[in-house]
Design an enzyme around this catalytic site. Structure first.
Site: not given
Ligand code: ARG
Length: 359
Positions: A284, A271, A277, A150
């Protein structure tokens, strides 16, 4: 030859709608090889003469170097290649190349040959990723970290345990492709349009020349079935799902909150407005492209589920889902392998993570 019986020409939009030519460039080389084997078989069985076979084979050999991507009026690559052979070898000889064959067994052959090669490439890179995971696991036999259920800390474990979990899942993928290969590697050639041919051909001859293990025995099955495609793309979607799960773990672990891993600059993006970043875009995209492959699998099954037996033109659309699947799977394996080899594992952070919890 194909449309010579019909009076009218297709108008441009209809041709564009009907044509599979832009998807067919991927199978052009296989189509030529299949035609060469078929021509030799026709010669061997005295269905065409030696002089005719020589002309056809010569034309096909020259076509191997041709760039087919120019605009053509052909409906598909089979028609285009035949018309080019006729142009080079003359109608008398070239027109006989397609004797005892239909585009229906021909296209099934081409797709099987293409997928056969793709499976080999996929398995090669799959092996690479599995080896990299095992090498990394060897290095991290003492790297203590939390194990999660979890996404909450559950037990204390080792980073190598995680890595080997991925390796085992990928090994099952490898096994699935290996087993599917046997079913893909059967020749449909000689099945004709649906019911074979009365011309005395030798199906074993072409199967052997083209490296197939055996025949798709039943001609209706050989021309109507694409379950081998569903199996290939299905195996690919399971493989991508495994890579995607791994990508998800790595995305979480490379956040500044976790900092278990640091991805190499070569595999991250920044970014445009926030230079601090370091985004895990590659991972992804593994997730995103997995969704795409699952979509292709759905498209294939939906296409097949309601088709009556025998070739139906719907089958043409199956190809559209195969080529991008292979491209995604192969490129994903290549980038994942490099990413694994270049990431930094923050052993201290992994160890510290268990100190705060009750695991
Ligand atoms: N372009 C077709 C395909 O890709 C080839 C087979 C066409 N056969 C036919 N009977 N119309 O599936």
């Amino acid at each position: 030859m194909y449309r010579s019986r019909l009076e009218g020409k297709l108008d441009e939009n209809t041709l564009e709608f009907l044509s599979s030519i832009s998807d067919d460039f991927q199978i052009a080389q296989y189509d030529i090889l299949g035609s060469q084997a078929h021509t030799l078989m026709l010669l061997e069985n005295k269905i065409i003469t030696k002089a005719e076979a020589e002309k056809i084979l010569g034309a096909l050999e020259r076509l191997k170097k041709e760039n087919f991507s120019e605009k053509s009026e052909a409906e598909d690559i089979h028609e285009l290649i035949e018309s080019l052979v006729i142009k080079k070898a003359g109608k008398e000889a070239g027109g006989k190349m397609h004797t005892a064959r239909s585009r229906n067994d021909q296209v099934a052959l081409d797709i099987r040959m293409k997928i056969r090669d793709d499976v080999n490439i996929v398995c090669f890179f799959l092996n690479e990723v599995i080896s990299t995971l095992i090498q990394l696991a060897e290095k991290h036999q003492n790297t203590i970290m939390p194990l999660y259920t979890h996404l909450q800390q559950a037990q204390v474990g080792l980073f190598s345990h995680f890595l080997l979990a991925y390796a085992d899942a990928l090994f099952r993928d490898l096994d699935r492709f290996y087993v599917a290969y046997g079913r893909i590697n059967e020749s449909p050639l000689g099945a004709g349009p649906v019911g074979g041919t009365s011309i005395p051909i030798d199906r074993q001859f072409t199967a052997k020349m083209l490296g197939f293990k055996g025949l798709v025995e039943n001609s209706i099955d050989a021309t109507s079935s694409r379950d081998f495609v569903a199996e290939y793309v299905g195996n690919s979607s399971i493989l991508m799902t495994n890579l995607s799960r791994m990508a998800e773990d790595f995305i979480i672990w490379s956040t500044s909150e976790f900092s278990f891993l640091e991805l190499s600059d070569k595999f991250t993006s920044t970014s445009s407005v926030m230079p601090q970043k370091k985004n895990p875009d590659i991972l992804e995209l593994i997730r995103g492209k997995t969704a795409q492959v699952i979509g292709y699998q759905m498209a294939i099954l939906s296409n097949l589920k309601g088709l009556p037996s025998g070739y139906n033109r719907d089958l043409q659309q199956i190809k559209v889902s195969i080529w991008p699947t292979s491209k995604i799977v192969i490129s994903s394996l290549i980038v994942v392998n490099s990413l694994l080899k270049t990431m930094t594992v923050n052993e201290k952070k992994l160890r510290q993570a268990i100190d705060g919890g009750f695991s």
